[in-house]
Design a protein around this motif. Structure first.
Motif, short mmCIF file in Angstrom:
data_model
loop_
_atom_site.label_atom_id
_atom_site.label_comp_id
_atom_site.label_asym_id
_atom_site.label_seq_id
_atom_site.Cartn_x
_atom_site.Cartn_y
_atom_site.Cartn_z
N ILE A 156 51.66 43.96 55.21
CA ILE A 156 51.20 43.81 54.35
C ILE A 156 51.14 45.51 53.56
O ILE A 156 50.89 46.41 54.50
CB ILE A 156 49.46 44.26 55.14
N ALA A 157 50.65 45.48 52.91
CA ALA A 157 50.71 47.00 51.40
C ALA A 157 48.80 46.19 51.25
O ALA A 157 49.14 45.58 49.47
CB ALA A 157 51.82 46.70 50.58
N ASN A 158 48.48 47.17 52.42
CA ASN A 158 47.14 47.61 50.77
C ASN A 158 46.76 47.67 49.78
O ASN A 158 45.37 46.97 48.72
CB ASN A 158 46.25 48.24 51.91
N ASN A 159 47.61 48.54 49.09
CA ASN A 159 47.41 48.97 47.42
C ASN A 159 48.22 47.72 46.56
O ASN A 159 48.10 47.97 45.11
CB ASN A 159 48.51 50.20 47.46
N GLU A 160 48.33 46.72 47.68
CA GLU A 160 48.80 45.18 46.04
C GLU A 160 48.40 44.84 45.46
O GLU A 160 45.80 45.31 46.19
CB GLU A 160 48.98 44.25 47.82
N VAL A 161 47.94 45.10 44.54
CA VAL A 161 46.74 43.62 43.38
C VAL A 161 45.81 42.54 44.48
O VAL A 161 46.68 41.45 45.26
CB VAL A 161 47.54 42.85 42.33
N ALA A 162 45.55 42.02 44.05
CA ALA A 162 44.92 40.79 45.05
C ALA A 162 44.84 39.83 44.69
O ALA A 162 45.42 39.47 43.69
CB ALA A 162 43.15 41.07 45.14
N GLU A 163 45.60 38.22 45.99
CA GLU A 163 46.48 37.37 44.68
C GLU A 163 44.51 36.79 44.63
O GLU A 163 43.51 37.77 44.35
CB GLU A 163 46.27 36.38 46.63
N GLU A 164 45.04 35.83 43.73
CA GLU A 164 44.01 34.87 42.71
C GLU A 164 42.72 34.82 43.51
O GLU A 164 43.02 33.88 44.79
CB GLU A 164 44.47 33.76 42.68
N THR A 165 41.40 34.48 43.18
CA THR A 165 40.19 34.72 43.43
C THR A 165 40.09 33.53 43.21
O THR A 165 39.94 32.95 42.20
CB THR A 165 39.61 35.45 42.62
N PRO A 166 39.38 33.12 43.45
CA PRO A 166 38.76 31.56 43.68
C PRO A 166 37.54 31.45 42.04
O PRO A 166 37.34 32.50 42.22
CB PRO A 166 37.70 31.04 45.13
N PRO A 167 37.00 30.16 41.79
CA PRO A 167 36.52 30.43 40.22
C PRO A 167 34.76 30.93 40.51
O PRO A 167 34.44 31.31 40.45
CB PRO A 167 36.44 29.38 39.72
N ASP A 168 34.56 30.89 42.24
CA ASP A 168 33.13 31.04 42.17
C ASP A 168 32.62 32.41 42.88
O ASP A 168 31.81 32.64 43.44
CB ASP A 168 32.71 29.49 43.11
N HIS A 169 33.83 33.27 43.16
CA HIS A 169 33.70 34.67 43.26
C HIS A 169 34.15 35.96 42.29
O HIS A 169 34.77 35.21 41.76
CB HIS A 169 35.01 34.65 44.44
N PRO A 170 33.56 36.95 43.11
CA PRO A 170 34.40 37.64 41.52
C PRO A 170 35.47 38.06 41.84
O PRO A 170 36.17 37.77 42.95
CB PRO A 170 33.08 38.85 42.62
N ALA A 171 35.96 38.97 40.70
CA ALA A 171 37.76 39.51 40.65
C ALA A 171 37.77 40.45 41.95
O ALA A 171 36.66 40.89 42.04
CB ALA A 171 38.00 39.60 39.58
N MET A 172 38.86 40.91 43.03
CA MET A 172 38.73 41.84 43.98
C MET A 172 39.43 42.62 42.66
O MET A 172 40.55 42.42 42.13
CB MET A 172 39.70 41.06 44.53
N ASP A 173 39.22 43.94 43.70
CA ASP A 173 39.62 45.18 42.74
C ASP A 173 41.45 45.37 43.06
O ASP A 173 42.51 45.56 43.58
CB ASP A 173 39.31 46.22 42.94
N ASN A 174 41.56 45.47 44.84
CA ASN A 174 42.69 44.90 45.32
C ASN A 174 43.25 44.29 46.58
O ASN A 174 41.34 43.79 46.86
CB ASN A 174 43.25 46.53 45.54
N ARG B 63 36.53 51.27 38.01
CA ARG B 63 36.78 51.14 35.95
C ARG B 63 37.55 49.59 35.86
O ARG B 63 37.43 49.43 34.46
CB ARG B 63 38.73 51.81 35.87
N ARG B 64 37.09 48.40 36.38
CA ARG B 64 37.79 47.13 35.86
C ARG B 64 36.36 46.47 35.86
O ARG B 64 36.51 45.03 36.22
CB ARG B 64 39.30 46.23 36.02
N GLY B 65 35.15 46.39 36.32
CA GLY B 65 34.40 46.17 36.93
C GLY B 65 35.40 44.52 37.69
O GLY B 65 33.70 43.50 37.63
N ARG B 66 35.66 45.05 38.92
CA ARG B 66 36.22 44.31 40.21
C ARG B 66 35.01 44.24 41.46
O ARG B 66 35.22 45.44 41.39
CB ARG B 66 37.10 43.92 40.00
N PHE B 67 35.30 43.49 42.36
CA PHE B 67 34.71 43.53 43.47
C PHE B 67 35.77 44.75 44.38
O PHE B 67 36.90 44.82 44.30
CB PHE B 67 34.62 43.26 44.21
N ALA B 68 35.28 46.01 44.95
CA ALA B 68 35.70 46.97 45.17
C ALA B 68 35.23 47.25 46.38
O ALA B 68 34.25 47.99 46.24
CB ALA B 68 36.32 48.52 44.53
#
Length: 135
Positions: A17-35, A74-79
């Motif tokens: 696991i690399a915690n700085n990786e981009v988040a996987e694809e987010t399900p449609p009913d959930h907010p976009a994830m920052d990382n 900065r991207r309006g994602r859940f962080a």
């Protein structure tokens, strides 16, 4: 750690696991994830809200309820708050909460790796609520 586990023969059971990786694809009913870390904490919270149980542990409880989060990045994602800032606030590393959160980083591959006598008990370790079929 990953290299040593692979060296010891735990190839199928080991997931790096690399915690700085981009988040996987987010399900449609959930907010976009920052990382990846934010995604881990979101999955962990969903698991707890869905009935997941934890042992009584004062430091774990304190760390789990201390991490700040926002949608105003900065991207309006859940962080979730960075470990660096959380460490400065708490005056210690949130090791217990991090150890739990990382277990939600990837889908488990325990089915293929578990010994036969454990496979039945371990096959449903974690299934994200958004992937469950309605009953």
């Amino acid at each position: 750690v990953v290299a040593r586990l692979v060296q010891l023969g735990y190839v199928q059971e080991t997931i790096g696991i690399a915690n700085n990786e981009v988040a996987e694809e987010t399900p449609p009913d959930h907010p976009a994830m920052d990382n990846c870390v934010s995604e881990q904490w979101w999955r962990m919270a969903a698991w707890l809200k869905d009935g997941g149980a934890l042992p009584v542990h004062q430091r774990l409880a304190a760390e789990l309820t201390s991490r700040k989060y926002s949608y105003a990045n900065r991207r309006g994602r859940f962080a979730v708050e960075s470990k660096k800032f959380m460490k400065e606030r708490l005056r210690h590393s949130p090791d217990f909460a991090d150890a739990l959160a990382v277990t939600f980083a990837k889908e488990p591959r325990i089915k293929a790796a578990a010994p036969r006598h454990l496979a039945k008990r371990l096959t449903a370790v974690y299934e994200p609520p958004w992937e469950r079929k309605a009953t």
